[in-house]
Motif scaffolding. Structure first.
Motif, PDB file in Angstrom:
ATOM      1  N   LEU A  90       0.822  -1.203   0.000  1.00  0.00           N
ATOM      2  CA  LEU A  90       0.000   0.000   0.000  1.00  0.00           C
ATOM      3  C   LEU A  90       0.859   1.258   0.000  1.00  0.00           C
ATOM      4  CD1 LEU A  90      -2.819  -0.993   2.527  1.00  0.00           C
ATOM      5  CD2 LEU A  90      -3.100  -0.468   0.109  1.00  0.00           C
ATOM      6  N   GLU A  91       1.910   1.261   0.799  1.00  0.00           N
ATOM      7  CA  GLU A  91       2.800   2.422   0.881  1.00  0.00           C
ATOM      8  C   GLU A  91       3.499   2.657  -0.454  1.00  0.00           C
ATOM      9  OE1 GLU A  91       4.405   5.742   2.421  1.00  0.00           O
ATOM     10  OE2 GLU A  91       2.915   4.452   3.357  1.00  0.00           O
ATOM     11  N   ALA A  92       3.936   1.574  -1.120  1.00  0.00           N
ATOM     12  CA  ALA A  92       4.591   1.716  -2.431  1.00  0.00           C
ATOM     13  C   ALA A  92       3.627   2.311  -3.443  1.00  0.00           C
ATOM     14  CB  ALA A  92       5.106   0.358  -2.910  1.00  0.00           C
ATOM     15  N   THR A  93       2.380   1.891  -3.402  1.00  0.00           N
ATOM     16  CA  THR A  93       1.382   2.417  -4.339  1.00  0.00           C
ATOM     17  C   THR A  93       1.155   3.909  -4.108  1.00  0.00           C
ATOM     18  OG1 THR A  93       0.308   0.261  -4.412  1.00  0.00           O
ATOM     19  CG2 THR A  93      -0.984   2.143  -5.163  1.00  0.00           C
ATOM     20  N   LYS A 129       1.636   7.065  -6.775  1.00  0.00           N
ATOM     21  CA  LYS A 129       0.624   8.084  -7.027  1.00  0.00           C
ATOM     22  C   LYS A 129       1.197   9.487  -6.806  1.00  0.00           C
ATOM     23  CE  LYS A 129      -4.093   9.389  -5.766  1.00  0.00           C
ATOM     24  NZ  LYS A 129      -5.266   9.076  -4.917  1.00  0.00           N
ATOM     25  N   GLU A 130       2.001   9.677  -5.754  1.00  0.00           N
ATOM     26  CA  GLU A 130       2.617  10.973  -5.495  1.00  0.00           C
ATOM     27  C   GLU A 130       3.554  11.372  -6.636  1.00  0.00           C
ATOM     28  OE1 GLU A 130       4.472  10.454  -1.740  1.00  0.00           O
ATOM     29  OE2 GLU A 130       2.596  10.538  -0.573  1.00  0.00           O
ATOM     30  N   MET A 131       4.306  10.394  -7.167  1.00  0.00           N
ATOM     31  CA  MET A 131       5.211  10.694  -8.286  1.00  0.00           C
ATOM     32  C   MET A 131       4.424  11.109  -9.522  1.00  0.00           C
ATOM     33  SD  MET A 131       8.303  11.011  -9.281  1.00  0.00           S
ATOM     34  CE  MET A 131       9.163  10.228  -7.916  1.00  0.00           C
ATOM     35  N   ARG A 155      -2.307   1.026 -10.694  1.00  0.00           N
ATOM     36  CA  ARG A 155      -1.950   1.048  -9.265  1.00  0.00           C
ATOM     37  C   ARG A 155      -3.203   1.183  -8.389  1.00  0.00           C
ATOM     38  NH1 ARG A 155       2.595  -1.525  -9.491  1.00  0.00           N
ATOM     39  NH2 ARG A 155       4.234  -0.444 -10.654  1.00  0.00           N
ATOM     40  N   GLU A 156      -4.187   1.956  -8.872  1.00  0.00           N
ATOM     41  CA  GLU A 156      -5.423   2.102  -8.103  1.00  0.00           C
ATOM     42  C   GLU A 156      -6.130   0.750  -7.976  1.00  0.00           C
ATOM     43  OE1 GLU A 156      -6.653   4.459  -6.416  1.00  0.00           O
ATOM     44  OE2 GLU A 156      -5.489   6.216  -6.992  1.00  0.00           O
ATOM     45  N   GLN A 157      -6.139  -0.028  -9.079  1.00  0.00           N
ATOM     46  CA  GLN A 157      -6.748  -1.354  -9.016  1.00  0.00           C
ATOM     47  C   GLN A 157      -6.003  -2.246  -8.025  1.00  0.00           C
ATOM     48  OE1 GLN A 157      -6.833  -2.859 -13.007  1.00  0.00           O
ATOM     49  NE2 GLN A 157      -8.470  -1.492 -13.666  1.00  0.00           N
ATOM     50  N   GLU A 158      -4.668  -2.188  -8.085  1.00  0.00           N
ATOM     51  CA  GLU A 158      -3.878  -2.985  -7.147  1.00  0.00           C
ATOM     52  C   GLU A 158      -4.137  -2.535  -5.708  1.00  0.00           C
ATOM     53  OE1 GLU A 158       0.096  -2.446  -8.464  1.00  0.00           O
ATOM     54  OE2 GLU A 158      -0.083  -3.812 -10.173  1.00  0.00           O
TER      55      GLU A 158
END
Length: 420
Positions: free
Chosen positions: A18-21, A25-27, A133-136
């Motif tokens: 979750l943190e990696a996702t 998103k921030e990038m 990433r949102e789906q993951e």
């Protein structure tokens, strides 16, 4: 490792994912802001007066998205160029003074056009990665909630934990007592995990469920897992009608008992099986199974995303939208895929390929066997000979699912004969 340690490790992995996702998103948002800043610098540098006037009239312009900013820059730059051309007609002296600026604006116009295309493509790639990433993230959140629920149940013990239908009795100690805090053995945890995948995703192909669990579809342990689900009465398996040579695929459905177990464990209704949704889109079970096997082949080839339910694609001229079978992202490229079982020489089929060519010049097909592949190539060659303009530049890539060749996903890959 104890069951609680195992669950805590699973929870830690889910939270790390979750943190990696979130970082991805921030990038993506950072790159989006960079694009906006670059466009604003172009506008204020080349069209200073026009920009200041526009800001007075539209204070919200600083918040415009990139495509709207690019459209304004191109339109305003063209208008300024037109004014300079009119002024140049008033005399040779004015023409000489303005010629250099006209040339500079033309160059900037070309550069802005190229930069718009590059920025648009970059933004689409960022948005696509963000959607993936949102789906993951959604799937990880579901798994995270499941792990929290199981850990809370284990902390409370079986008295207040969820009841698992048809689960075996807990082990007993030497004095006949059941150990405190017992909830699930390792085998039962795997069964619950499989139930969660089937109920939350609607996956219907046995191989797809195994892949979602990170298991080899043909391993003995995977077979035992599905047998445990059947022994509890949670799933039913049927051999599906398929034209692909080899072992028939197995379609999995939750039974009434399986749906009840899913509700008890996860606190929500299971989703509709994808095989039922696909039957409303396609003409037969054979076509549905072909689509499911095509997704499996794409995922095994490393596809980042496969959509079995894409929206119809609008075509110019108010024509009927093109209804593509699959949309996938493979090697970073979005591809539009057709699953074909039968061929025809009718005008309706020729219209279908002309519509496909309006969407893309890269044709991707999945067929069940060699016979269908040969007929499909002949049909498309006929289309190319009758509609040369529509077929210009089209390249065929066909996966024949009965083939044992493993060096490439595409067993037939070349331009249409009408393009040679």
């Amino acid at each position: 490792m104890s069951q609680e340690d195992f669950l805590r490790a699973q929870l830690a992995q889910a939270e790390a994912a979750l943190e990696a996702t979130k970082r991805v998103k921030e990038m993506a948002e950072y790159h989006y802001r960079q694009i906006l800043d670059a466009l604003r610098q172009i506008a204020t540098g080349l069209l200073t007066e026009e920009w200041n006037k526009m800001i007075r009239d539209h204070p919200d312009a600083y918040q415009w998205p990139p495509d709207r900013l690019v459209a304004w820059i191109l339109r305003t730059g063209q208008e300024k160029l037109n004014r300079l051309r009119i002024m140049a007609g008033s005399g040779p002296q004015i023409l000489e003074r303005q010629e250099e600026e006209i040339q500079q604006l033309r160059q900037e116009n070309r550069r802005l056009t190229d930069e718009k295309e590059a920025l648009t493509e970059q933004l689409q790639q960022v948005q696509l990665r963000l959607a993936i990433r949102e789906q993951e993230l959604q799937q990880l959140q579901t798994e995270n909630e499941m792990l929290h629920r199981l850990m809370r149940g284990q902390a409370r013990g079986t008295a207040s934990g969820p009841e698992i239908p048809a689960a075996p009795a807990p082990p007993e100690t030497a004095d006949g007592e059941k150990p405190a805090g017992w909830l699930l053995t390792d085998v039962e945890f795997a069964v619950v995990e499989a139930l969660g995948i089937i109920g939350s995703t609607g996956l219907s192909l046995r191989e797809s469920v195994a892949r979602a669990l990170g298991r080899s579809p043909r391993s003995g342990a995977t077979g035992e897992l599905f047998q445990s689900l059947k022994d509890r009465g949670w799933i039913a398996e049927d051999l599906a009608a398929s034209e692909v040579i080899g072992r028939p695929p197995r379609i999995i459905r939750l039974t009434g008992e399986g749906k009840a177990a899913y509700r008890a464990l996860f606190g929500t209704e299971p989703v509709e099986p994808e095989v039922d949704r696909l039957l409303r889109r396609h003409k037969s079970q054979e076509q549905v199974v072909l689509a499911l096997q095509a997704r499996q082949a794409l995922e095994e080839a490393g596809a980042e995303m496969v959509d079995l339910f894409p929206e119809p694609i609008p075509l110019p001229g108010h024509r009927r939208p093109f209804e593509v079978d699959l949309v996938a992202v493979l090697d970073g490229h979005k591809i539009f895929v057709e699953c074909e079982r039968a061929t025809s020489k009718g005008e309706q089929r020729l219209d279908k390929w002309s519509a496909y060519a309006q969407v893309t010049k890269d044709f991707y097909f999945f067929v069940p066997n060699r016979e269908v592949l040969n007929r499909l190539v002949n049909e498309l060659d006929l289309w190319a000979s009758r509609r040369l303009q529509d077929a210009a530049g089209v390249t065929l890539r066909i996966c024949q699912l009965s083939s044992t060749r493993k060096d490439s996903l595409w067993h037939y890959e070349q331009p249409l004969r009408g393009n040679w």
